[in-house]
Design a protein around this motif. Structure first.
Motif, PDB file in Angstrom:
ATOM      1  N   LEU A  92       0.796  -1.489   0.206  1.00 44.13           N
ATOM      2  CA  LEU A  92      -0.387   0.218  -0.082  1.00 44.13           C
ATOM      3  C   LEU A  92       1.342   1.068  -0.076  1.00 44.13           C
ATOM      4  N   LEU A  93       0.879   2.299  -0.879  1.00 52.29           N
ATOM      5  CA  LEU A  93       1.553   3.464  -0.969  1.00 52.29           C
ATOM      6  C   LEU A  93       0.975   4.761  -0.903  1.00 52.29           C
ATOM      7  N   VAL A  94       1.229   5.119   0.377  1.00 56.09           N
ATOM      8  CA  VAL A  94      -0.075   5.441   1.510  1.00 56.09           C
ATOM      9  C   VAL A  94       0.565   7.305   1.107  1.00 56.09           C
ATOM     10  N   TYR A  95      -1.081   7.883   0.663  1.00 52.89           N
ATOM     11  CA  TYR A  95       0.359   9.305   0.492  1.00 52.89           C
ATOM     12  C   TYR A  95      -1.253  10.004   2.115  1.00 52.89           C
ATOM     13  N   SER A  96      -1.014  11.641   1.884  1.00 57.33           N
ATOM     14  CA  SER A  96      -2.299  11.927   3.258  1.00 57.33           C
ATOM     15  C   SER A  96      -2.667  13.133   2.276  1.00 57.33           C
ATOM     16  N   SER A  97      -3.842  13.619   1.341  1.00 53.14           N
ATOM     17  CA  SER A  97      -4.856  13.919   1.116  1.00 53.14           C
ATOM     18  C   SER A  97      -4.572  15.864   1.131  1.00 53.14           C
ATOM     19  N   THR A  98      -4.436  15.841   2.349  1.00 56.14           N
ATOM     20  CA  THR A  98      -4.311  17.071   3.137  1.00 56.14           C
ATOM     21  C   THR A  98      -2.060  17.415   3.232  1.00 56.14           C
ATOM     22  N   SER A  99      -1.060  16.418   2.709  1.00 58.39           N
ATOM     23  CA  SER A  99      -0.524  16.742   2.329  1.00 58.39           C
ATOM     24  C   SER A  99      -0.064  16.654   1.117  1.00 58.39           C
ATOM     25  N   VAL A 170      -9.165  -0.602   1.190  1.00 61.28           N
ATOM     26  CA  VAL A 170      -7.963  -0.535   1.333  1.00 61.28           C
ATOM     27  C   VAL A 170      -7.794  -2.059   0.937  1.00 61.28           C
ATOM     28  N   PHE A 171      -7.781  -2.877   2.015  1.00 63.07           N
ATOM     29  CA  PHE A 171      -7.173  -3.997   1.949  1.00 63.07           C
ATOM     30  C   PHE A 171      -7.222  -5.084   1.079  1.00 63.07           C
ATOM     31  N   THR A 172      -8.545  -5.313   1.226  1.00 56.30           N
ATOM     32  CA  THR A 172      -9.201  -6.404   0.445  1.00 56.30           C
ATOM     33  C   THR A 172      -8.745  -6.030  -1.196  1.00 56.30           C
ATOM     34  N   THR A 173      -8.600  -4.726  -1.709  1.00 53.26           N
ATOM     35  CA  THR A 173      -8.129  -4.648  -2.975  1.00 53.26           C
ATOM     36  C   THR A 173      -6.914  -4.895  -3.122  1.00 53.26           C
ATOM     37  N   LEU A 174      -6.381  -5.306  -2.151  1.00 52.39           N
ATOM     38  CA  LEU A 174      -5.206  -5.223  -2.066  1.00 52.39           C
ATOM     39  C   LEU A 174      -4.170  -6.558  -2.322  1.00 52.39           C
ATOM     40  N   ILE A 175      -5.475  -7.982  -1.827  1.00 58.88           N
ATOM     41  CA  ILE A 175      -5.537  -8.509  -1.858  1.00 58.88           C
ATOM     42  C   ILE A 175      -6.216  -9.053  -3.092  1.00 58.88           C
ATOM     43  N   LYS A 176      -7.259  -8.683  -3.725  1.00 58.18           N
ATOM     44  CA  LYS A 176      -7.758  -9.306  -5.265  1.00 58.18           C
ATOM     45  C   LYS A 176      -6.358  -8.795  -5.546  1.00 58.18           C
ATOM     46  N   GLU A 177      -5.848  -7.849  -5.877  1.00 54.67           N
ATOM     47  CA  GLU A 177      -4.550  -6.994  -6.690  1.00 54.67           C
ATOM     48  C   GLU A 177      -3.640  -8.633  -6.742  1.00 54.67           C
ATOM     49  N   ILE A 178      -2.697  -9.074  -5.224  1.00 52.75           N
ATOM     50  CA  ILE A 178      -2.426 -10.472  -5.279  1.00 52.75           C
ATOM     51  C   ILE A 178      -3.112 -11.163  -6.451  1.00 52.75           C
ATOM     52  N   GLU A 179      -4.542 -11.344  -5.926  1.00 47.72           N
ATOM     53  CA  GLU A 179      -4.605 -12.547  -6.137  1.00 47.72           C
ATOM     54  C   GLU A 179      -4.611 -12.448  -7.330  1.00 47.72           C
ATOM     55  N   LYS A 180      -5.266 -11.979  -7.882  1.00 45.76           N
ATOM     56  CA  LYS A 180      -5.749 -11.571  -9.596  1.00 45.76           C
ATOM     57  C   LYS A 180      -4.865 -12.719 -10.150  1.00 45.76           C
ATOM     58  N   ASP A 181      -4.093 -13.447 -10.071  1.00 46.45           N
ATOM     59  CA  ASP A 181      -3.341 -14.371 -11.235  1.00 46.45           C
ATOM     60  C   ASP A 181      -3.103 -15.522 -10.592  1.00 46.45           C
ATOM     61  N   THR A 182      -3.352 -16.029  -9.241  1.00 50.36           N
ATOM     62  CA  THR A 182      -3.408 -17.195  -8.290  1.00 50.36           C
ATOM     63  C   THR A 182      -4.643 -18.385  -8.622  1.00 50.36           C
ATOM     64  N   GLY A 183      -6.153 -17.275  -8.756  1.00 46.97           N
ATOM     65  CA  GLY A 183      -6.912 -18.211  -9.115  1.00 46.97           C
ATOM     66  C   GLY A 183      -7.763 -18.401  -7.727  1.00 46.97           C
ATOM     67  N   PHE A 184      -7.129 -18.134  -6.800  1.00 46.86           N
ATOM     68  CA  PHE A 184      -8.099 -18.364  -5.054  1.00 46.86           C
ATOM     69  C   PHE A 184      -9.411 -17.743  -5.666  1.00 46.86           C
ATOM     70  N   LEU A 185      -9.162 -16.625  -6.272  1.00 46.54           N
ATOM     71  CA  LEU A 185     -10.157 -15.868  -6.257  1.00 46.54           C
ATOM     72  C   LEU A 185     -11.281 -16.147  -7.154  1.00 46.54           C
ATOM     73  N   ASP A 186     -11.210 -16.582  -7.843  1.00 44.72           N
ATOM     74  CA  ASP A 186     -12.240 -17.323  -8.919  1.00 44.72           C
ATOM     75  C   ASP A 186     -13.266 -17.719  -8.518  1.00 44.72           C
ATOM     76  N   ASP A 187     -14.471 -17.522  -9.293  1.00 42.96           N
ATOM     77  CA  ASP A 187     -16.154 -17.756  -9.391  1.00 42.96           C
ATOM     78  C   ASP A 187     -16.494 -17.618  -7.809  1.00 42.96           C
ATOM     79  N   GLN A 188     -15.647 -16.343  -7.805  1.00 40.75           N
ATOM     80  CA  GLN A 188     -16.423 -15.681  -5.662  1.00 40.75           C
ATOM     81  C   GLN A 188     -16.897 -14.238  -5.970  1.00 40.75           C
TER      82      GLN A 188
END
Length: 196
Positions: A92-99, A170-188
């Protein structure tokens, strides 16, 4: 380790994942991670050296035991710690919208990640803008964050730990990106996600 799972009472697939939360100082990395893991907002600021959290993210047939590395604040001279670089599945590459300066540091942080990971185009990253609730203090518009993420070819999420806005996303988006090519989330189906 992963154990095969499926429909009909079969146990879920259990997968371990390690992610790192990176960003400039005082952008809300610890507040984001703490709210996600413990369900509460921490508003006092104490500079983080490095913390590790654990949280299980469950999709319909896959449970991700997620180790979250909350790294120290970075600038253009910082190096990733061993813990935040070895065995990490996504960042996760994090910045503040106030900075504005924290937003400008993202390029250096992204370069540090790519350098450590061998310049691989497949390094999983999600760009995150925190403090979306502080509308009157905003220095970086959401469109700017989205445009940067588009240039980097990664997802973008704007959030607020204080208002619990998109914290889990934030965290579920990262997990989905990690698992894009693994097939662990297929058909879910997307709504089949739960945070444990």
């Amino acid at each position: 380790m992963a154990a095969l799972g499926g429909a009909g009472g079969t146990p879920p697939l259990n997968v371990q994942r390690k992610v790192a939360v990176l960003g400039y100082r005082a952008v809300g990395k610890t507040s984001l991670a703490t709210h996600f893991v413990k369900g509460r907002f921490v508003d006092e600021y104490d500079p983080t050296i490095e913390n590790t959290f654990a949280k299980k993210i469950r999709f319909k047939r896959a449970h991700f035991a997620t180790e979250i590395i909350d790294a120290a604040g970075m600038d253009e001279y910082s190096r990733l710690s061993r813990n935040a670089s070895v065995g990490v599945h996504g960042y996760l590459l994090v910045y503040s919208s106030t900075s504005r300066s924290s937003f400008e540091k993202i390029r250096f942080i992204n370069d540090a990640v790519l350098r450590v990971q061998g310049q691989s185009p497949g390094v999983v990253r999600v760009l995150v803008a925190t403090m979306a609730d502080l509308r009157g203090q905003r220095q970086v518009e959401a469109d700017e964050g989205r445009a940067l993420a588009d240039r980097m070819h990664i997802p973008f999420v704007e959030c607020s730990a204080k208002e619990n806005l998109n914290v889990a996303e934030v965290f579920t988006t990262l997990i989905k990106e990690i698992e894009k090519d693994t097939g662990f989330l297929d058909d879910q189906a997307q709504p089949g996600c739960a945070i444990l």
